[in-house]
Design a protein around this motif. Structure first.
Motif, PDB file in Angstrom:
ATOM      1  N   ILE A 130     -54.999   4.682  11.628  1.00  0.00           N
ATOM      2  CA  ILE A 130     -55.780   5.821  12.111  1.00  0.00           C
ATOM      3  C   ILE A 130     -55.803   5.821  13.632  1.00  0.00           C
ATOM      4  O   ILE A 130     -56.253   4.863  14.264  1.00  0.00           O
ATOM      5  CB  ILE A 130     -57.215   5.780  11.558  1.00  0.00           C
ATOM      6  N   LEU A 131     -55.294   6.898  14.217  1.00  0.00           N
ATOM      7  CA  LEU A 131     -55.285   7.082  15.667  1.00  0.00           C
ATOM      8  C   LEU A 131     -56.257   8.202  15.997  1.00  0.00           C
ATOM      9  O   LEU A 131     -55.912   9.384  15.945  1.00  0.00           O
ATOM     10  CB  LEU A 131     -53.875   7.423  16.163  1.00  0.00           C
ATOM     11  N   SER A 132     -57.486   7.834  16.320  1.00  0.00           N
ATOM     12  CA  SER A 132     -58.524   8.842  16.587  1.00  0.00           C
ATOM     13  C   SER A 132     -58.736   8.998  18.091  1.00  0.00           C
ATOM     14  O   SER A 132     -59.039   8.028  18.789  1.00  0.00           O
ATOM     15  CB  SER A 132     -59.843   8.462  15.920  1.00  0.00           C
ATOM     16  N   HIS A 133     -58.579  10.235  18.561  1.00  0.00           N
ATOM     17  CA  HIS A 133     -58.769  10.543  19.980  1.00  0.00           C
ATOM     18  C   HIS A 133     -59.909  11.529  20.179  1.00  0.00           C
ATOM     19  O   HIS A 133     -60.090  12.052  21.274  1.00  0.00           O
ATOM     20  CB  HIS A 133     -57.483  11.122  20.567  1.00  0.00           C
ATOM     21  N   ILE A 134     -60.673  11.777  19.146  1.00  0.00           N
ATOM     22  CA  ILE A 134     -61.672  12.838  19.207  1.00  0.00           C
ATOM     23  C   ILE A 134     -62.845  12.473  20.108  1.00  0.00           C
ATOM     24  O   ILE A 134     -63.528  13.341  20.642  1.00  0.00           O
ATOM     25  CB  ILE A 134     -62.168  13.189  17.790  1.00  0.00           C
ATOM     26  N   ASP A 135     -63.075  11.189  20.319  1.00  0.00           N
ATOM     27  CA  ASP A 135     -64.206  10.757  21.137  1.00  0.00           C
ATOM     28  C   ASP A 135     -63.741   9.939  22.330  1.00  0.00           C
ATOM     29  O   ASP A 135     -64.515   9.197  22.926  1.00  0.00           O
ATOM     30  CB  ASP A 135     -65.182   9.932  20.274  1.00  0.00           C
ATOM     31  N   ILE A 153     -55.828  11.990  14.723  1.00  0.00           N
ATOM     32  CA  ILE A 153     -56.987  12.867  14.900  1.00  0.00           C
ATOM     33  C   ILE A 153     -57.010  13.321  16.354  1.00  0.00           C
ATOM     34  O   ILE A 153     -57.186  12.522  17.277  1.00  0.00           O
ATOM     35  CB  ILE A 153     -58.295  12.146  14.529  1.00  0.00           C
ATOM     36  N   SER A 154     -56.806  14.616  16.546  1.00  0.00           N
ATOM     37  CA  SER A 154     -56.657  15.178  17.886  1.00  0.00           C
ATOM     38  C   SER A 154     -57.982  15.712  18.419  1.00  0.00           C
ATOM     39  O   SER A 154     -58.829  16.166  17.648  1.00  0.00           O
ATOM     40  CB  SER A 154     -55.628  16.307  17.847  1.00  0.00           C
ATOM     41  N   PRO A 155     -58.177  15.696  19.745  1.00  0.00           N
ATOM     42  CA  PRO A 155     -59.377  16.304  20.327  1.00  0.00           C
ATOM     43  C   PRO A 155     -59.208  17.786  20.643  1.00  0.00           C
ATOM     44  O   PRO A 155     -60.146  18.423  21.123  1.00  0.00           O
ATOM     45  CB  PRO A 155     -59.567  15.500  21.623  1.00  0.00           C
ATOM     46  N   PHE A 156     -58.002  18.334  20.369  1.00  0.00           N
ATOM     47  CA  PHE A 156     -57.726  19.713  20.783  1.00  0.00           C
ATOM     48  C   PHE A 156     -57.301  20.588  19.612  1.00  0.00           C
ATOM     49  O   PHE A 156     -56.563  20.154  18.730  1.00  0.00           O
ATOM     50  CB  PHE A 156     -56.604  19.740  21.834  1.00  0.00           C
ATOM     51  N   THR A 157     -57.755  21.831  19.631  1.00  0.00           N
ATOM     52  CA  THR A 157     -57.256  22.833  18.695  1.00  0.00           C
ATOM     53  C   THR A 157     -56.013  23.470  19.297  1.00  0.00           C
ATOM     54  O   THR A 157     -55.655  23.207  20.439  1.00  0.00           O
ATOM     55  CB  THR A 157     -58.320  23.911  18.438  1.00  0.00           C
ATOM     56  N   ARG A 158     -55.363  24.333  18.531  1.00  0.00           N
ATOM     57  CA  ARG A 158     -54.054  24.846  18.952  1.00  0.00           C
ATOM     58  C   ARG A 158     -54.092  25.478  20.343  1.00  0.00           C
ATOM     59  O   ARG A 158     -53.225  25.250  21.172  1.00  0.00           O
ATOM     60  CB  ARG A 158     -53.527  25.852  17.921  1.00  0.00           C
ATOM     61  N   TYR A 159     -55.071  26.308  20.608  1.00  0.00           N
ATOM     62  CA  TYR A 159     -55.191  26.879  21.952  1.00  0.00           C
ATOM     63  C   TYR A 159     -56.464  26.417  22.642  1.00  0.00           C
ATOM     64  O   TYR A 159     -56.869  26.953  23.652  1.00  0.00           O
ATOM     65  CB  TYR A 159     -55.136  28.411  21.894  1.00  0.00           C
ATOM     66  N   ASN A 160     -57.137  25.411  22.077  1.00  0.00           N
ATOM     67  CA  ASN A 160     -58.329  24.820  22.662  1.00  0.00           C
ATOM     68  C   ASN A 160     -59.337  25.874  23.103  1.00  0.00           C
ATOM     69  O   ASN A 160     -59.930  25.793  24.172  1.00  0.00           O
ATOM     70  CB  ASN A 160     -57.974  23.919  23.856  1.00  0.00           C
ATOM     71  N   HIS A 161     -59.523  26.902  22.256  1.00  0.00           N
ATOM     72  CA  HIS A 161     -60.427  27.991  22.610  1.00  0.00           C
ATOM     73  C   HIS A 161     -61.866  27.525  22.698  1.00  0.00           C
ATOM     74  O   HIS A 161     -62.668  28.110  23.415  1.00  0.00           O
ATOM     75  CB  HIS A 161     -60.300  29.128  21.593  1.00  0.00           C
ATOM     76  N   LEU A 162     -62.216  26.467  21.969  1.00  0.00           N
ATOM     77  CA  LEU A 162     -63.537  25.852  22.068  1.00  0.00           C
ATOM     78  C   LEU A 162     -63.379  24.344  22.005  1.00  0.00           C
ATOM     79  O   LEU A 162     -62.446  23.836  21.388  1.00  0.00           O
ATOM     80  CB  LEU A 162     -64.446  26.317  20.924  1.00  0.00           C
ATOM     81  N   PHE A 185     -52.020  14.984  10.251  1.00  0.00           N
ATOM     82  CA  PHE A 185     -52.621  15.468  11.494  1.00  0.00           C
ATOM     83  C   PHE A 185     -53.893  16.245  11.184  1.00  0.00           C
ATOM     84  O   PHE A 185     -53.911  17.138  10.342  1.00  0.00           O
ATOM     85  CB  PHE A 185     -51.644  16.380  12.251  1.00  0.00           C
ATOM     86  N   LEU A 186     -54.966  15.912  11.912  1.00  0.00           N
ATOM     87  CA  LEU A 186     -56.242  16.603  11.760  1.00  0.00           C
ATOM     88  C   LEU A 186     -56.773  16.980  13.136  1.00  0.00           C
ATOM     89  O   LEU A 186     -57.056  16.113  13.963  1.00  0.00           O
ATOM     90  CB  LEU A 186     -57.267  15.716  11.047  1.00  0.00           C
ATOM     91  N   GLY A 187     -56.876  18.277  13.385  1.00  0.00           N
ATOM     92  CA  GLY A 187     -57.456  18.757  14.629  1.00  0.00           C
ATOM     93  C   GLY A 187     -58.965  18.870  14.517  1.00  0.00           C
ATOM     94  O   GLY A 187     -59.527  18.845  13.421  1.00  0.00           O
ATOM     95  N   PRO A 188     -59.673  19.013  15.644  1.00  0.00           N
ATOM     96  CA  PRO A 188     -61.138  18.973  15.624  1.00  0.00           C
ATOM     97  C   PRO A 188     -61.789  20.160  14.918  1.00  0.00           C
ATOM     98  O   PRO A 188     -62.862  20.001  14.338  1.00  0.00           O
ATOM     99  CB  PRO A 188     -61.512  18.945  17.110  1.00  0.00           C
ATOM    100  N   GLU A 189     -61.160  21.344  14.931  1.00  0.00           N
ATOM    101  CA  GLU A 189     -61.774  22.465  14.211  1.00  0.00           C
ATOM    102  C   GLU A 189     -61.691  22.236  12.705  1.00  0.00           C
ATOM    103  O   GLU A 189     -62.638  22.520  11.965  1.00  0.00           O
ATOM    104  CB  GLU A 189     -61.113  23.792  14.576  1.00  0.00           C
ATOM    105  N   THR A 190     -60.561  21.711  12.247  1.00  0.00           N
ATOM    106  CA  THR A 190     -60.431  21.357  10.828  1.00  0.00           C
ATOM    107  C   THR A 190     -61.464  20.309  10.445  1.00  0.00           C
ATOM    108  O   THR A 190     -62.136  20.420   9.408  1.00  0.00           O
ATOM    109  CB  THR A 190     -59.015  20.832  10.542  1.00  0.00           C
TER     110      THR A 190
END
Length: 386
Positions: free
Chosen positions: A177-182, A138-147, A221-226
């Motif tokens: 589970i590798l969560s980096h969102i927080d 679980i990533s804290p970044f979207t592809r271009y991290n626009h938000l 893989f799950l990004g934060p916008e998803t």
């Protein structure tokens, strides 16, 4: 959970036949029909918010509002005239789901992976079995991290996020589970939003190995916008009919104003309000990032919002300078800045066998830093057959 107010392009009128406290919101929506899709319904017809307009196999497209839908004469677009109430808030509902119910919710909400283009969440999640060992990253970044969706989720949806993580643990008991969102520990720099590069950085594994694991269902893989839209669907009953658009300004010298300008827009919504509500100096627009080849548009011809393609809009004071390609000066800057050591310099010198295409993530950094203006990224895509 509250969402931004409607842009000014929508007019609110009192419904003449009903109580004056009831309002009818009127707007027009234009939604592209995916190429090769077959339309079986007869139009015009009345549609409701969340009703399936078309199922292209890879993705489902839902009606974004209540209204009357017609097909354009050439059959390339749905046009919907809205004539119903616009829902501006949804309460959080704490629910428990089985794996089958989660997949059903993904289908019902037409959820797509916003990390991998043209991939439905149903197809993505169905590839993983509760009986298998694999990693969920679980990533804290979207592809271009626009938000900063990670910050938005933690600030606005912490309880749903905790529920979702528990759901993942119960659904996939053998998964790590590798969560980096927080975590708040990983500063963003491009291209950390690209899935394979983020996994490479946090695990230390090389890019080819990471890609192989993604393709063979050993990494989910799950990004934060998803995740943001998963939470909206599972715990707020919001189908995937709206998405954030981030607007950035670029001045005459190419400097970007990164002040947050974000809109939660509806699929098919007119983008005329961008022109109407922004500084008149900005006359050129692009839906591509600074690291992509710019397809410049006149700000008067932005058209309609496409929920599957649009997430970032750059507004320029003037047309971006077209860089002429000059001869390579052997500075090796492309290799110096390449984050994966893919050796893009070899492409410039036409030593194709020396280019590590399996390690390349098409981030565009080599092109941005080339002082000779060589479009290395286009050469990379050509070599990869993309």
């Amino acid at each position: 959970m509250f969402f931004p107010r409607l842009p000014r392009t929508f007019t609110r009128k009192f419904h003449k036949a009903e109580n004056k406290r009831e309002r009818t919101i009127q707007g027009s929506f234009l939604i592209a029909v995916p190429s090769g899709s077959k339309i079986t319904e007869i139009y015009p017809k009345r549609v409701s918010l969340g009703e399936v307009l078309i199922d292209s196999g890879a993705l489902r497209i839902l009606a974004p509002v209540n209204g009357v839908a017609t097909l354009t004469e050439d059959g390339t677009h749905f046009q919907i005239k809205q004539d119903g109430v616009w829902k501006t808030s949804s309460p959080f509902q704490n629910r428990n789901y089985s794996f089958a119910e989660v997949l059903e919710k993904f289908v019902e909400g037409a959820l797509a992976s916003l990390d991998f283009p043209n991939l439905s969440l149903l197809k993505l999640f169905s590839s993983f079995s509760p009986e298998n060992h694999f990693k969920i990253v679980i990533s804290p970044f979207t592809r271009y991290n626009h938000l900063s969706f990670d910050e938005m989720i933690v600030a606005e949806m912490k309880e749903p996020l905790d529920q979702f993580l528990l759901l993942l643990k119960s659904t996939f008991p053998k998964a790590e589970i590798l969560s980096h969102i927080d975590s708040g520990k990983i500063p963003y720099s491009h291209p950390l939003g690209i899935p394979e590069f983020f996994i490479h950085k946090i695990t230390g594994e090389d890019i080819p190995s990471v890609n192989e694991q993604i393709q063979n269902n050993r990494i989910l893989f799950l990004g934060p916008e998803t995740i943001y839209h998963i939470l909206r669907s599972l715990y707020y009953d919001e189908p995937f009919t709206r998405r954030h658009l981030s607007v950035c300004l670029v001045d005459r010298k190419g400097r970007m104003d990164t002040e947050s300008r974000q809109f939660l827009l509806t699929n098919g919504q007119s983008l005329d309000f961008i022109r109407q509500n922004n500084d008149k100096r900005y006359k050129v627009a692009s839906f591509q990032s600074m690291f992509d080849s710019v397809n410049a548009l006149d700000i008067n011809s932005l058209g309609n919002f496409n929920i599957y393609e649009h997430y970032l809009l750059l507004l320029y004071e003037r047309l971006p300078v077209v860089r002429n390609e000059f001869a390579c000066i052997d500075c090796n800057e492309c290799n110096t800045y390449c984050p994966t050591n893919a050796n893009p310099f070899a492409l410039v010198k036409k030593r194709f066998e020396d280019f590590e295409k399996e390690s390349c993530i098409e981030c565009g950094i080599c092109t941005v830093y080339c002082p000779s203006g060589i479009d290395i990224r286009s050469r990379i895509l050509e070599v990869k057959g993309l």
